[in-house]
Design a protein around this motif. Structure first.
Motif, PDB file in Angstrom:
ATOM      1  N   ARG A   1       0.845  -1.188   0.000  1.00 52.24           N
ATOM      2  CA  ARG A   1       0.000   0.000   0.000  1.00 52.24           C
ATOM      3  C   ARG A   1       0.880   1.237   0.000  1.00 52.24           C
ATOM      4  NH1 ARG A   1      -5.114   0.211   4.010  1.00 52.24           N
ATOM      5  NH2 ARG A   1      -5.287  -1.843   3.001  1.00 52.24           N
ATOM      6  N   GLU A   2       0.515   2.227  -0.816  1.00 51.78           N
ATOM      7  CA  GLU A   2       1.312   3.444  -0.925  1.00 51.78           C
ATOM      8  C   GLU A   2       0.435   4.682  -0.823  1.00 51.78           C
ATOM      9  OE1 GLU A   2       3.213   3.582  -4.758  1.00 51.78           O
ATOM     10  OE2 GLU A   2       1.312   3.742  -5.853  1.00 51.78           O
ATOM     11  N   LEU A   3       1.053   5.757  -0.372  1.00 45.61           N
ATOM     12  CA  LEU A   3       0.344   7.019  -0.262  1.00 45.61           C
ATOM     13  C   LEU A   3       0.065   7.596  -1.641  1.00 45.61           C
ATOM     14  CD1 LEU A   3       1.007   9.945   2.136  1.00 45.61           C
ATOM     15  CD2 LEU A   3       1.119  10.375  -0.307  1.00 45.61           C
ATOM     16  N   VAL A   4      -1.145   8.132  -1.805  1.00 47.26           N
ATOM     17  CA  VAL A   4      -1.478   8.873  -3.021  1.00 47.26           C
ATOM     18  C   VAL A   4      -1.483  10.369  -2.707  1.00 47.26           C
ATOM     19  CG1 VAL A   4      -3.185   9.270  -4.823  1.00 47.26           C
ATOM     20  CG2 VAL A   4      -2.855   6.958  -3.907  1.00 47.26           C
ATOM     21  N   ALA A   5      -2.277  10.753  -1.716  1.00 47.84           N
ATOM     22  CA  ALA A   5      -2.369  12.159  -1.340  1.00 47.84           C
ATOM     23  C   ALA A   5      -2.983  12.268   0.039  1.00 47.84           C
ATOM     24  CB  ALA A   5      -3.212  12.947  -2.345  1.00 47.84           C
ATOM     25  N   VAL A   6      -2.576  13.288   0.792  1.00 50.02           N
ATOM     26  CA  VAL A   6      -3.159  13.562   2.102  1.00 50.02           C
ATOM     27  C   VAL A   6      -3.453  15.052   2.213  1.00 50.02           C
ATOM     28  CG1 VAL A   6      -2.098  11.622   3.307  1.00 50.02           C
ATOM     29  CG2 VAL A   6      -0.879  13.799   3.158  1.00 50.02           C
ATOM     30  N   ILE A   7      -4.387  15.380   3.108  1.00 50.66           N
ATOM     31  CA  ILE A   7      -4.763  16.767   3.330  1.00 50.66           C
ATOM     32  C   ILE A   7      -5.067  16.953   4.803  1.00 50.66           C
ATOM     33  CG2 ILE A   7      -7.177  16.265   2.694  1.00 50.66           C
ATOM     34  CD1 ILE A   7      -7.307  19.163   1.587  1.00 50.66           C
ATOM     35  N   THR A   8      -4.540  18.029   5.389  1.00 52.44           N
ATOM     36  CA  THR A   8      -4.799  18.320   6.793  1.00 52.44           C
ATOM     37  C   THR A   8      -6.130  19.056   6.935  1.00 52.44           C
ATOM     38  OG1 THR A   8      -3.731  20.483   6.785  1.00 52.44           O
ATOM     39  CG2 THR A   8      -2.312  18.555   7.144  1.00 52.44           C
ATOM     40  N   SER A   9      -6.579  19.203   8.167  1.00 48.06           N
ATOM     41  CA  SER A   9      -7.822  19.925   8.402  1.00 48.06           C
ATOM     42  C   SER A   9      -7.697  21.387   7.984  1.00 48.06           C
ATOM     43  CB  SER A   9      -8.214  19.837   9.878  1.00 48.06           C
ATOM     44  OG  SER A   9      -7.166  20.321  10.694  1.00 48.06           O
ATOM     45  N   GLY A  10      -6.475  21.885   7.947  1.00 46.36           N
ATOM     46  CA  GLY A  10      -6.244  23.260   7.522  1.00 46.36           C
ATOM     47  C   GLY A  10      -6.068  23.426   6.025  1.00 46.36           C
ATOM     48  N   GLY A  11      -6.052  22.307   5.299  1.00 45.69           N
ATOM     49  CA  GLY A  11      -5.971  22.378   3.845  1.00 45.69           C
ATOM     50  C   GLY A  11      -4.591  22.170   3.253  1.00 45.69           C
TER      51      GLY A  11
END
Length: 121
Positions: A45-55
């Motif tokens: 499994r690999e990361l595609v994209a992440v986003i914080t609560s602040g954007g």
């Protein structure tokens, strides 16, 4: 109990687009980082994209110019717009919520059940 439910996967031709959605449910007060990961057959499994609560966002180099992650904090929902899809994007895509404040406690990470994305002509 926190649950993540993904939708939007499917079969698309090379060069096409898909929009994945993931809604978190439960007695949720807040979620810090949400993201998308993927796992192709025989691969980790690999990361595609992440986003914080602040954007703030972070993308894998392989998708950086083709994908956009966004979220609606009020709906506890994260989206992944994928454009110019390639056969190598074929994988099961999993939604992730890293830390969830719900029911007066912090818990996580939580994972969705996964949605299949197949890019093929």
């Amino acid at each position: 109990q926190v649950q993540l439910v993904e939708s939007g996967g499917g079969l698309v031709q090379p060069g096409g687009s898909l929009r994945l959605s993931c809604a978190a449910s439960g007695s949720i007060f807040s979620i810090n980082t949400m993201g998308w990961y993927r796992q192709a057959p025989g691969k980790e499994r690999e990361l595609v994209a992440v986003i914080t609560s602040g954007g703030n966002t972070n993308y894998a180099d392989s998708v950086k110019d083709r994908c956009t992650i966004s979220r609606d904090n009020a709906k506890n929902t994260v989206y992944l717009q994928m454009n110019s899809l390639k056969p190598e994007d074929t994988a099961v895509y999993y939604c992730n919520a890293e830390t969830v404040f719900a029911g007066r406690t912090f818990n996580g990470p939580y994972w969705g059940q996964g949605t299949q994305v197949t890019v093929s002509s």
